[in-house]
Enzyme design. Structure first.
Site, PDB file in Angstrom:
ATOM      1  N   CYS A  23     -40.309 -23.713  -0.208  1.00 60.11           N
ATOM      2  CA  CYS A  23     -41.736 -23.802   0.113  1.00 60.11           C
ATOM      3  C   CYS A  23     -42.571 -23.134  -0.963  1.00 60.11           C
ATOM      4  O   CYS A  23     -43.756 -23.427  -1.112  1.00 60.11           O
ATOM      5  CB  CYS A  23     -42.016 -23.194   1.480  1.00 60.11           C
ATOM      6  SG  CYS A  23     -41.379 -21.528   1.686  1.00 60.11           S
ATOM      7  N   GLU A  83     -44.480 -20.988   9.526  1.00 62.30           N
ATOM      8  CA  GLU A  83     -44.554 -21.020   8.066  1.00 62.30           C
ATOM      9  C   GLU A  83     -44.240 -22.454   7.687  1.00 62.30           C
ATOM     10  O   GLU A  83     -43.157 -22.956   7.979  1.00 62.30           O
ATOM     11  CB  GLU A  83     -43.558 -20.030   7.449  1.00 62.30           C
ATOM     12  CG  GLU A  83     -43.824 -19.760   5.976  1.00 62.30           C
ATOM     13  CD  GLU A  83     -43.252 -20.818   5.067  1.00 62.30           C
ATOM     14  OE1 GLU A  83     -44.041 -21.653   4.566  1.00 62.30           O
ATOM     15  OE2 GLU A  83     -42.040 -20.836   4.858  1.00 62.30           O
TER      16      GLU A  83
END
Length: 515
Positions: free
Chosen positions: A319, A285
């Protein structure tokens, strides 16, 4: 077997009792700064080398020290994980799940204490810190239940004269490399998911938040996990990170962090080393350049409020944080003015005082963000912020807003990972969609609109793993909004989703012919 899954609730810190309890936890934690050793095969290991972890709001304050692993320790940790795998992989899924649920109960009982550690080591205010601990609890509870479900035989069609069965089995010992920005939640989820499925792990915590990781290991030990199932291995990425990724005994790598590091891990993991018996699984990720579109039919006040929350929560160090606000021409000026007004009202100060905007994680991160801001000044119009703030030597930055940002500008394409928002003007909704999809990334995004046709187009055509409509674009809940992105945001390994544990399992089919 277990009660139905529900998300862990958050505290109301306007309640004087909750506020007093949190303040007391901060005082208690301050009296517990100490040294933390490696944990390998259930044994504490000191290497003779250590690193200090500091409070980003007050770097002179050392939150704790941790031992640093070398390659010998890494080799030993992998051996311990494989030794434990031989028995842990054979433990009944329900028994494994009970370990994980007990871990959740321990984290819940220590919620304010663990949150206080996050406030002091990661510079998370009370809401952000408690939300992180609550998410860690959610991961444990959710994955425990998923492990039980995935232990059941898979449906296959009958065939005359044979007994056919397919089922999932764990794959082995892997490496977990979590980030510093969600130092308990993501670490816990990336660890307990594979473990609940029957695997064992070596956890290399983020260098900026190793003390919180050590506190997680205390909870793991209290929950009674067998030695070697979860091994704690802080150390430099350059020394043990590559070593663990490359090692022929590493079965899988579970990574969350920057695109640059994730791509490097993916390349290295693809190489088959001497003695390696499998193709390594590697899940990454890797961040985002997240956008929200506001059209002329939207609730503009709600959109501006959501933009500020999404852009500046935890200083933009998510993020999923909003970094591109795309406004159609008709409402551009009105929404921009309101965003600048709201961002300018944000209180900047110490996380322990529960200020809205706190210090960024390290001096290096502060310098990097300031460098990106300087570059932004050359290509866009700075409307708010842009400078560091001096306060106790902490790593503070002003909430920053750029306007007149072109879609291909550096600050519109590069993940800054700080309290910096770029505002872009779109001619119309079609142009806004073009800008929205015009990045390497595809993690989160959003739309504020009252038009059903545009909402449906966004559902189909906004290319992100997590799309939020008429709400903020941060704060995915485990089991409610499975989280993971497209393109260079990663491998879409949906954390908190029903297929996550499947990533760490393989299917075995057995066919027996009746005599």
């Amino acid at each position: 077997m277990f009660e139905p899954y529900v998300n862990e609730p958050y505290s109301d810190f306007s309640d004087p009792g909750n506020a007093a309890a949190y303040s007391e936890a901060l005082s208690t934690v301050r009296g517990q700064f100490t040294h933390h050793e490696l944990v390998i095969g259930g044994e504490r290991v000191s290497t003779g080398r250590e690193v200090e972890s500091v409070n980003p709001a007050k770097p002179a304050e050392i939150v704790g020290t941790v031992s640093l692993a070398d390659q010998r320790a890494a080799e030993r940790a992998l051996d311990a994980a494989w030794t434990a795998f031989a028995s842990w992989s054979k433990v009944d899924a329900a028994a494994r799940a009970r370990h994980v649920v007990k871990l959740a109960a321990i984290l819940r009982a220590r919620k304010y204490e663990l949150s206080a550690w996050e406030t002091l080591e990661a510079s998370k205010n009370w809401l952000e810190a408690e939300a992180d601990v609550a998410e860690a609890i959610d991961f444990c509870e959710y994955y425990a239940r998923q492990a039980v479900e995935m232990s059941k035989p898979l449906p296959v069609y009958p065939y005359p004269g044979e007994d056919n069965e397919s089922h999932l089995i764990p794959i082995g010992a892997g490496v977990v490399i979590p980030p510093w920005n969600f130092p308990l939640a993501i670490l816990a989820g990336m660890t307990v998911g594979p473990v609940a499925a029957g695997n064992t792990v070596v956890v290399k915590p983020a260098s900026a938040t190793p003390v919180i990781a050590a506190k997680f290991m205390e909870a793991v030990e209290e929950a009674g996990f067998p030695p070697g199932v979860i091994n704690f291995l802080p150390g430099a990425g350059s020394e043990i990170g590559d070593f663990l990724v490359d090692h022929p005994k590493t079965r899988f790598i579970n990574f969350t962090g920057s695109m640059e590091v994730g791509l490097r891990i993916g390349q290295r993991a693809a190489v088959v080393q001497d003695g390696q018996l499998w193709l390594k699984r590697a899940y990454m990720e890797m961040g985002g350049k997240d956008a929200m579109v506001v059209d002329e039919t939207a609730d503009l006040e709600a959109a501006a409020t959501a933009a500020v929350v999404g852009a500046y929560g935890f200083q933009g160090q998510k993020c999923s944080a909003l970094s591109r606000l795309i406004l159609v021409d008709e409402v551009h000026d009105e929404v921009l003015d309101r965003v600048v007004e709201l961002a300018g009202e944000l209180q900047v100060g110490p996380a322990e005082d529960n200020a809205r905007v706190n210090a960024v994680i390290t001096a290096g991160q502060q310098r990097s963000i300031l460098s990106d801001i300087d570059r932004g000044k050359q290509e866009a119009k700075l409307l708010l912020g842009g400078d560091a703030i001096e306060m106790d030597g902490g790593y503070y930055l002003q909430p920053t807003v750029f306007a007149n940002v072109e879609p291909d500008a550096y600050i519109a394409q590069h993940e800054i990972f700080g309290p910096v928002l770029s505002v872009l003007r779109a001619r119309d909704f079609d142009h806004a969609m073009e800008i929205f999809n015009g990045t390497l990334f595809g993690l989160t995004g959003g739309l504020f609109s009252a038009r059903r046709d545009r909402i449906e187009r966004a559902r189909a055509e906004f290319h992100v793993g997590n799309l939020y409509i008429n709400r903020k674009i941060t704060g995915a809940l485990v089991g409610v909004q499975p989280f993971g992105g497209f393109n260079m945001s990663g491998s879409n390994a949906k954390a908190g989703g029903p297929d996550y544990l499947r990533l760490f399992m393989e299917m075995k089919t057995v066919a027996e012919r009746w005599v």
